[in-house]
Design a protein around this motif. Structure first.
Motif, PDB file in Angstrom:
ATOM      1  N   ASP A   1       0.730  -1.127   0.060  1.00  0.00           N
ATOM      2  CA  ASP A   1      -0.493   0.364  -0.207  1.00  0.00           C
ATOM      3  C   ASP A   1       0.729   0.979  -0.025  1.00  0.00           C
ATOM      4  N   LYS A   2       1.417   1.187  -1.176  1.00  0.00           N
ATOM      5  CA  LYS A   2       2.181   2.235  -1.212  1.00  0.00           C
ATOM      6  C   LYS A   2       1.611   4.731  -0.890  1.00  0.00           C
ATOM      7  N   ARG A   3       0.502   4.238  -1.228  1.00  0.00           N
ATOM      8  CA  ARG A   3       0.025   5.897  -1.021  1.00  0.00           C
ATOM      9  C   ARG A   3      -0.766   5.459   0.817  1.00  0.00           C
ATOM     10  N   SER A   4      -0.744   4.660   1.307  1.00  0.00           N
ATOM     11  CA  SER A   4      -1.319   4.474   2.647  1.00  0.00           C
ATOM     12  C   SER A   4      -2.521   4.648   2.716  1.00  0.00           C
ATOM     13  N   ILE A   5      -3.089   3.885   1.502  1.00  0.00           N
ATOM     14  CA  ILE A   5      -4.822   4.407   1.318  1.00  0.00           C
ATOM     15  C   ILE A   5      -5.484   3.661   2.893  1.00  0.00           C
ATOM     16  N   ILE A   6      -4.920   2.194   3.575  1.00  0.00           N
ATOM     17  CA  ILE A   6      -5.296   1.599   4.679  1.00  0.00           C
ATOM     18  C   ILE A   6      -5.417   2.431   6.076  1.00  0.00           C
ATOM     19  N   PHE A   7      -4.203   3.375   6.097  1.00  0.00           N
ATOM     20  CA  PHE A   7      -3.945   3.565   6.778  1.00  0.00           C
ATOM     21  C   PHE A   7      -4.384   5.174   7.224  1.00  0.00           C
ATOM     22  N   SER A   8      -5.028   5.652   6.190  1.00  0.00           N
ATOM     23  CA  SER A   8      -5.830   7.095   5.994  1.00  0.00           C
ATOM     24  C   SER A   8      -7.050   6.762   5.944  1.00  0.00           C
ATOM     25  N   GLU A   9      -7.467   5.615   5.729  1.00  0.00           N
ATOM     26  CA  GLU A   9      -9.046   5.040   5.648  1.00  0.00           C
ATOM     27  C   GLU A   9      -9.552   4.601   6.808  1.00  0.00           C
ATOM     28  N   ASP A  10      -8.139   4.839   7.589  1.00  0.00           N
ATOM     29  CA  ASP A  10      -8.583   3.752   9.212  1.00  0.00           C
ATOM     30  C   ASP A  10      -8.807   2.378   9.221  1.00  0.00           C
ATOM     31  N   LEU A  11      -8.141   1.546   8.692  1.00  0.00           N
ATOM     32  CA  LEU A  11      -8.648   0.595   8.483  1.00  0.00           C
ATOM     33  C   LEU A  11      -7.806  -0.455   9.179  1.00  0.00           C
ATOM     34  N   LEU A  12      -6.341   0.317   9.833  1.00  0.00           N
ATOM     35  CA  LEU A  12      -5.568  -0.880  11.094  1.00  0.00           C
ATOM     36  C   LEU A  12      -6.400  -1.624  11.543  1.00  0.00           C
ATOM     37  N   GLU A  13      -7.326  -0.750  12.492  1.00  0.00           N
ATOM     38  CA  GLU A  13      -7.688  -1.330  13.573  1.00  0.00           C
ATOM     39  C   GLU A  13      -8.858  -2.239  12.820  1.00  0.00           C
ATOM     40  N   PRO A  14     -10.079  -2.637  12.226  1.00  0.00           N
ATOM     41  CA  PRO A  14     -10.906  -3.015  11.864  1.00  0.00           C
ATOM     42  C   PRO A  14      -9.767  -4.773  11.018  1.00  0.00           C
ATOM     43  N   LEU A  15      -8.585  -4.043  10.844  1.00  0.00           N
ATOM     44  CA  LEU A  15      -7.962  -5.975  10.014  1.00  0.00           C
ATOM     45  C   LEU A  15      -7.396  -6.730  10.870  1.00  0.00           C
ATOM     46  N   GLN A  16      -6.770  -5.653  12.228  1.00  0.00           N
ATOM     47  CA  GLN A  16      -6.255  -6.272  13.665  1.00  0.00           C
ATOM     48  C   GLN A  16      -7.098  -7.478  13.192  1.00  0.00           C
ATOM     49  N   ASN A  17      -8.405  -7.569  14.551  1.00  0.00           N
ATOM     50  CA  ASN A  17      -8.996  -8.759  14.766  1.00  0.00           C
ATOM     51  C   ASN A  17     -10.232  -8.429  13.767  1.00  0.00           C
ATOM     52  N   LEU A  18     -10.027  -9.093  12.093  1.00  0.00           N
ATOM     53  CA  LEU A  18     -10.873  -9.697  11.866  1.00  0.00           C
ATOM     54  C   LEU A  18     -11.294 -10.662  12.114  1.00  0.00           C
ATOM     55  N   HIS A  19     -10.640 -11.664  12.048  1.00  0.00           N
ATOM     56  CA  HIS A  19     -11.717 -13.723  12.662  1.00  0.00           C
ATOM     57  C   HIS A  19     -12.945 -12.976  13.735  1.00  0.00           C
ATOM     58  N   GLU A  20     -12.335 -12.038  14.423  1.00  0.00           N
ATOM     59  CA  GLU A  20     -13.355 -11.687  15.559  1.00  0.00           C
ATOM     60  C   GLU A  20     -15.269 -11.310  14.905  1.00  0.00           C
ATOM     61  N   THR A  21     -15.203 -10.839  13.892  1.00  0.00           N
ATOM     62  CA  THR A  21     -16.235  -9.731  13.375  1.00  0.00           C
ATOM     63  C   THR A  21     -16.787 -11.677  12.034  1.00  0.00           C
ATOM     64  N   VAL A  22     -16.334 -12.287  11.658  1.00  0.00           N
ATOM     65  CA  VAL A  22     -16.960 -13.551  11.107  1.00  0.00           C
ATOM     66  C   VAL A  22     -17.848 -14.092  11.944  1.00  0.00           C
ATOM     67  N   LYS A  23     -18.888 -14.452  11.518  1.00  0.00           N
ATOM     68  CA  LYS A  23     -20.007 -15.238  12.119  1.00  0.00           C
ATOM     69  C   LYS A  23     -20.756 -15.679  11.279  1.00  0.00           C
ATOM     70  N   GLY A  24     -20.835 -17.330  11.520  1.00  0.00           N
ATOM     71  CA  GLY A  24     -21.725 -18.414  10.789  1.00  0.00           C
ATOM     72  C   GLY A  24     -20.714 -19.584   9.123  1.00  0.00           C
ATOM     73  N   ASN A  25     -19.578 -18.786   9.887  1.00  0.00           N
ATOM     74  CA  ASN A  25     -18.773 -19.713   8.973  1.00  0.00           C
ATOM     75  C   ASN A  25     -17.004 -19.755   9.630  1.00  0.00           C
ATOM     76  N   ASP A  26     -16.850 -20.688  10.141  1.00  0.00           N
ATOM     77  CA  ASP A  26     -15.788 -21.303  10.718  1.00  0.00           C
ATOM     78  C   ASP A  26     -14.704 -21.825  10.286  1.00  0.00           C
ATOM     79  N   VAL A  27     -14.655 -22.080   9.217  1.00  0.00           N
ATOM     80  CA  VAL A  27     -13.455 -22.058   8.073  1.00  0.00           C
ATOM     81  C   VAL A  27     -12.768 -20.408   7.958  1.00  0.00           C
ATOM     82  N   LEU A  28     -13.691 -19.953   7.554  1.00  0.00           N
ATOM     83  CA  LEU A  28     -13.108 -18.482   7.160  1.00  0.00           C
ATOM     84  C   LEU A  28     -12.136 -18.195   8.150  1.00  0.00           C
TER      85      LEU A  28
END
Length: 194
Positions: free
Chosen positions: A61-88
């Motif tokens: 992400d050369k332009r730091s889009i993820i950081f400027s869109e405040d997406l670091l924190e949501p990506l950090q524990n992304l597995h915790e947001t998954v419901k009903g799909n144990d494989v994912l």
């Protein structure tokens, strides 16, 4: 429709695409995607695991889009947001997300170090990252007109900061920086490792 070869990667791509308004996704292969935002792009690629994870999601992400869109924190524990799909959920939990050479936690550590240095003195100026290796980062900083390197290591139980100076560096300024770095190391450990 075929089953996703890399479900964790596909989920991260979808998460970014939804969060970045107006973005478009291009799949280059089963393990490689591009999320385009206007002329900017975020490259995502499946890779071998590191630091005990079985998979890595490598993001450029050369332009730091993820950081400027405040997406670091949501990506950090992304597995915790998954419901009903144990494989994912398991695939995400077993994956480490590495953005521009750093895992997400180390990216947070780096941002915190820069913020604490700003709080200690407005004489500190970040220049550039000179080395990034998942949980270690080497960055160039300026103190006034004096340039030094700061090595940051994000270990499991503590964060280590090590300033590096050239031989001709002013001794009094070196002492000041070293004392400030000790304060920043204590503060960042208290904030992120306590």
């Amino acid at each position: 429709m075929k089953i996703e070869e890399y479900p964790a990667l596909a989920h991260v791509v979808n998460t970014l695409a939804k969060a970045i308004a107006g973005s478009k996704v291009e799949q280059k292969s089963a393990g490689e995607y591009v999320v385009r935002d206007g002329n900017d792009e975020v490259l995502l690629k499946h890779g071998p695991g590191v630091n005990g994870s079985s998979n890595a999601i490598l993001i450029t992400d050369k332009r730091s889009i993820i950081f400027s869109e405040d997406l670091l924190e949501p990506l950090q524990n992304l597995h915790e947001t998954v419901k009903g799909n144990d494989v994912l959920k398991a695939a995400l939990k077993d994956s480490i997300i590495i953005i521009n050479g750093l895992d997400i936690e180390t990216d947070f550590v780096f941002q915190a170090v820069k913020d604490f240095l700003d709080q200690v003195s407005n004489s500190y100026e970040f220049m550039q990252i000179v080395e990034a290796d998942v949980t270690k980062i080497g960055a160039g900083f300026k103190f006034g007109k004096h340039i030094f390197r700061l090595n940051i290591t994000n270990e499991a139980d503590k964060i280590l900061l090590e300033p590096r100076f050239v031989a001709s560096f002013d001794e009094n300024i070196q002492k000041t920086i070293a004392q400030d770095i000790i304060k920043v190391q204590l503060a960042v450990n208290k904030m992120l490792k306590a």
